[in-house]
Design a protein around this motif. Structure first.
Motif: not given
Length: 148
Positions: A31-52
């Protein structure tokens, strides 16, 4: 006595359709298990990429190293599920169960299904046994542990 993890021996495991219809000849399951995807939510002016968090994938199931038996009704049911686009759920009489011991099994969650995506793959060796394998996609719910 020190605390220890419970050891699960493959000699007590099996794969069934419903509670008792054993898929004969099964040698391995995964059984390969569960994988939860992430969505990139960064915007201009943000130094580090953010995710949800995005959607979750229930994973895949695989039965491999199965001794091919063209007379096994359970193997034929798995093959037929692809031809007829049949979805397995956790129905108590026909759902796919991956047993981990004599009283506990893993099956798709209550609102989910397993869609068989590959069957009837056969390999044969001149001095060995004919083998087959089966694969499925978990859909709509994660796999869950159940007890009798």
């Amino acid at each position: 006595m020190a605390d220890r993890a419970t050891t699960l021996s493959g000699t007590f495991m099996k794969v069934t359709l419903g509670p008792t219809s054993k898929v004969l000849g099964a040698g391995n399951y995964s059984l390969s298990g569960i994988t939860r995807s992430t969505v990139e939510t960064g915007e201009f002016g943000v130094d580090f990429t953010t995710y949800e968090f995005g959607c979750a994938d229930g994973g895949t199931i695989t039965l491999s190293d199965v001794a091919y038996d063209p007379t096994c009704p359970e193997q034929n049911t798995l093959v037929s599920a692809i031809s007829n686009a049949f979805k397995f759920d956790n129905n108590t009489t026909s759902g796919i169960r991956f047993w981990i011991n004599n009283t506990s099994w893993i099956s798709v969650g209550t609102s989910g299904h397993i869609l068989m995506t590959r069957a009837f793959a056969i390999t044969a060796d001149r001095c060995g046994m004919a083998k087959t394998s089966f694969e499925g996609q978990v859909s709509g719910a994660p796999m869950a542990l159940y007890n009798a």
